[in-house]
Design an enzyme around this catalytic site. Sequence first.
Site, PDB file in Angstrom:
ATOM      1  N   GLU A 264     -10.470 -36.426 104.536  1.00 43.13           N
ATOM      2  CA  GLU A 264      -9.801 -37.429 105.359  1.00 43.13           C
ATOM      3  C   GLU A 264      -8.501 -37.954 104.754  1.00 43.13           C
ATOM      4  OE1 GLU A 264     -11.737 -41.730 104.559  1.00 43.13           O
ATOM      5  OE2 GLU A 264     -13.095 -40.273 105.399  1.00 43.13           O
ATOM      6  N   HIS A 296     -12.765 -42.849 110.453  1.00 46.34           N
ATOM      7  CA  HIS A 296     -13.022 -43.937 109.494  1.00 46.34           C
ATOM      8  C   HIS A 296     -12.765 -45.298 110.155  1.00 46.34           C
ATOM      9  CE1 HIS A 296     -13.275 -44.528 104.888  1.00 46.34           C
ATOM     10  NE2 HIS A 296     -13.779 -45.581 105.507  1.00 46.34           N
TER      11      HIS A 296
END
Length: 329
Positions: A264, A296
């Site tokens: 990420e 997220h």
Amino acid sequence: MKILFFGTKNYDREFFDKGLKEEKYKDIDIHYIEPNLTPETAELAHGYDAVCAFVNMDLGKETVDILHEMGVKLILMRCAGYNNVDVDEAKKRGITVMRVPSYSPEAVAEHAMALALTANRHTHKAYIRGRENDFSLSGLLGVNLFHKTAGIVGTGRIGAAMARICHGFGMKVLATDVYHNPSLDFAEYVDFDTLLHEADLISLHCPMTEENHHMINLDSIAKMKDGVILVNTSRGGLIKTDDLIQGIRDGKFFAVGLDVYEEETGFVYEDMSDQILDRSTMARLLSFPNVMVTSHQGFFTKEALEAISHTTLENVITFIEGKESPNTL
């Protein structure tokens, strides 16, 4: 105190500016910039007393060393996680690191359950179909959570909130943690292997450490029930992604919900819709029909953002006044 705020989004500015209106924060001056904090951007902190960073930024040794050279004395993490920060190097350089250990546990736990429900009932697919006037049910079959067994890995604030949600769904709750949360009198604490064997829904809520790095791997996946639902809203490194992909291909999982993942850093919170992802792991995860991926965003509620800005500003005041704080790493 002059603070350089890295990785600014419109919601960051909105909630921090709102907080700064309080009289007690009148001596705090925040300058917002869009770039993330990395070794390449750390020199921008020249002339600032502190920097404010987030979980997706690179605060390794090189960045910390540059911040020290720029005269920075305080690193403010506007998040709970700090595995991206070289805390030891910061201490060596005389830089204080402070974080927000708890903002809204319920925000993350509710998102974890939303991932489980969405991936289980294929709500995301049904929504897209409906927009195309396709109201068929093929491929949308789910399973009941009622009377199933939930396995909560880590029962701190967030894990405990998830346990309560699962209990409210009428699920049996198993938990594993070094410390037993006394508020969870309905949960049965078991060892990790027992949880893997018995849980129909496994939700990860533990911090990232050397000991639990890649705790979900081929070995632990093999111990899970066939048709298990796996959710991770904690840290991407808890799961060995290649092994997860193999387990998905082998049909081990009924559904997988991920708000965090190993790759990420770099593109999380960014609009990549006009680009081709250069990392095949994420592309493979997105290709599976029983996998739900979000960016997220478990923390992303109004209440959580208010708490994050308030605690961060309080951390600044505590530092200025030279007081001790449990938020200091």
